[in-house]
Structures are given as C-alpha cells and as structure tokens.
Design a protein around this motif. Structure first.
Motif, mmCIF file in Angstrom:
data_model
loop_
_atom_site.group_PDB
_atom_site.id
_atom_site.type_symbol
_atom_site.label_atom_id
_atom_site.label_comp_id
_atom_site.label_asym_id
_atom_site.label_seq_id
_atom_site.Cartn_x
_atom_site.Cartn_y
_atom_site.Cartn_z
ATOM 1 N N LYS A 76 7.626 2.626 -4.202
ATOM 2 C CA LYS A 76 7.442 3.854 -3.423
ATOM 3 C C LYS A 76 8.328 4.974 -3.955
ATOM 4 N N THR B 294 -8.084 11.966 0.965
ATOM 5 C CA THR B 294 -6.823 11.270 1.211
ATOM 6 C C THR B 294 -6.990 9.844 0.714
ATOM 7 N N LEU B 295 -6.044 9.413 -0.121
ATOM 8 C CA LEU B 295 -6.130 8.091 -0.748
ATOM 9 C C LEU B 295 -5.029 7.163 -0.265
ATOM 10 N N THR B 296 -5.325 5.888 -0.329
ATOM 11 C CA THR B 296 -4.332 4.829 -0.200
ATOM 12 C C THR B 296 -4.427 4.002 -1.467
ATOM 13 N N LYS C 221 -9.117 7.034 2.368
ATOM 14 C CA LYS C 221 -8.732 7.113 3.767
ATOM 15 C C LYS C 221 -9.554 8.207 4.442
ATOM 16 N N ASN C 222 -9.814 9.279 3.675
ATOM 17 C CA ASN C 222 -10.600 10.404 4.132
ATOM 18 C C ASN C 222 -11.304 11.008 2.922
ATOM 19 N N GLN D 65 -3.588 0.574 -3.478
ATOM 20 C CA GLN D 65 -3.227 -0.832 -3.322
ATOM 21 C C GLN D 65 -2.463 -1.236 -4.584
ATOM 22 N N TYR E 171 0.818 -1.204 0.000
ATOM 23 C CA TYR E 171 0.000 0.000 0.000
ATOM 24 C C TYR E 171 0.859 1.264 0.000
ATOM 25 N N TYR E 172 0.348 2.291 -0.670
ATOM 26 C CA TYR E 172 1.007 3.584 -0.727
ATOM 27 C C TYR E 172 0.020 4.643 -0.242
ATOM 28 N N ASP E 173 0.359 5.346 0.844
ATOM 29 C CA ASP E 173 -0.503 6.391 1.381
ATOM 30 C C ASP E 173 -0.142 7.733 0.763
ATOM 31 N N MET E 174 -1.136 8.388 0.201
ATOM 32 C CA MET E 174 -0.938 9.713 -0.380
ATOM 33 C C MET E 174 -1.264 10.787 0.648
ATOM 34 N N GLU E 175 -0.736 11.982 0.416
ATOM 35 C CA GLU E 175 -1.065 13.140 1.235
ATOM 36 C C GLU E 175 -2.469 13.624 0.852
#
Length: 142
Positions: free
Chosen positions: A76, A61-63, A137-138, A65, A39-43
């Motif tokens: 990454k 806010t996205l993650t 995520k949000n 997959q 997973y990669y969490d974006m700002e």
C-alpha cells in the motif's frame, strides 16, 4: 492365487494414499493462495471521452487485487507513492476512448486487461506482475 491378491491390495493402498495426499496438497495450496491476496482501492478517475460534438464524461473507480510477493503494508505504501503515475495514465487512456469502445461486456474485459497490463508494467517492470486482477468498483458515463 495369493500372489494375485497381494498386488491388487497394494495397488489399492497406493491409490488411496495418493488420493489423500493430493487432496491435502490442494487444500493447503488454496489456503496459501487465499491468505496472500489483498486489495487496494483507488480514488475515482474522471475523463472526457473522445466523442466529437458532444461532451461525455466517464468516471471509473478501481480496486486492484494484489498477490503474493508484496506484503499489504509495504504494498500500500509503494502504490501510494506511484498513484499519481497510475492516475495520469488512466486519465489519458480513458480520454482516448469513445462510446463505442466502452459499451458491452467484451469491451469492459478488454479495458480491464489493458489497465492490468499497464499497471503491472509501470509498477513492477523488473519483476513478476503482482496485480492479479483489476476490478471495477464504479464505471459511469454521463
């Protein structure tokens, strides 16, 4: 009478061994698939919605997959280099949406699909898509 029993036993043995083989294959495939996903969490991305006579903001806010074919370390680093392009696209995309476009689960599914398609095209234009899913995520509107 003996010939009739032999084929039935052979068929039963073949069926049992096929079941065992297919069960083992499925477990192995699931194990492989689960090990290759990361997973990669974006700002957060903030944009003003396209609503006349009112200032409405959206914060998302996205993650991401990510699937096989891209190691987590290399992936990454690669996405970090491309994040300004993805953030810009997200800002422009979100600014083009109105309140009617973001309400309800069907609209959220459409938004996720459009983000997924766009990100895969932008990041992997010459290869098989590696982003399997876009996760919220949000998702907030003010």
């Amino acid at each position: 009478l003996g010939k009739m029993l032999v084929p039935e036993t052979s068929q039963q043995d073949e069926t049992d061994s096929e079941t065992v083989e297919s069960d083992n294959t499925e477990v192995t495939q699931e194990d492989i698939d689960s090990e290759e996903i990361w997973y990669y969490d974006m700002e957060p991305v903030v944009a003003m919605l396209d609503e006349p006579n009112v200032a409405r903001y959206i914060s998302v806010t996205l993650t991401l997959q990510i699937s096989s074919g891209l190691s987590e370390k290399e992936g990454k680093a690669f996405i970090d280099e491309k994040i300004p392009i993805l953030t810009d696209w997200m800002t422009v995309y979100l600014a083009g949406l109105g309140l009617d476009d973001i309400g309800g689960d069907q609209n959220l599914k459409i938004i996720k699909a459009q983000i997924l398609d766009s990100f895969n095209v932008q990041l992997f234009p010459e290869s098989k898509p590696k982003i399997k899913q876009v996760l919220f995520k949000n998702f907030a509107v003010q």
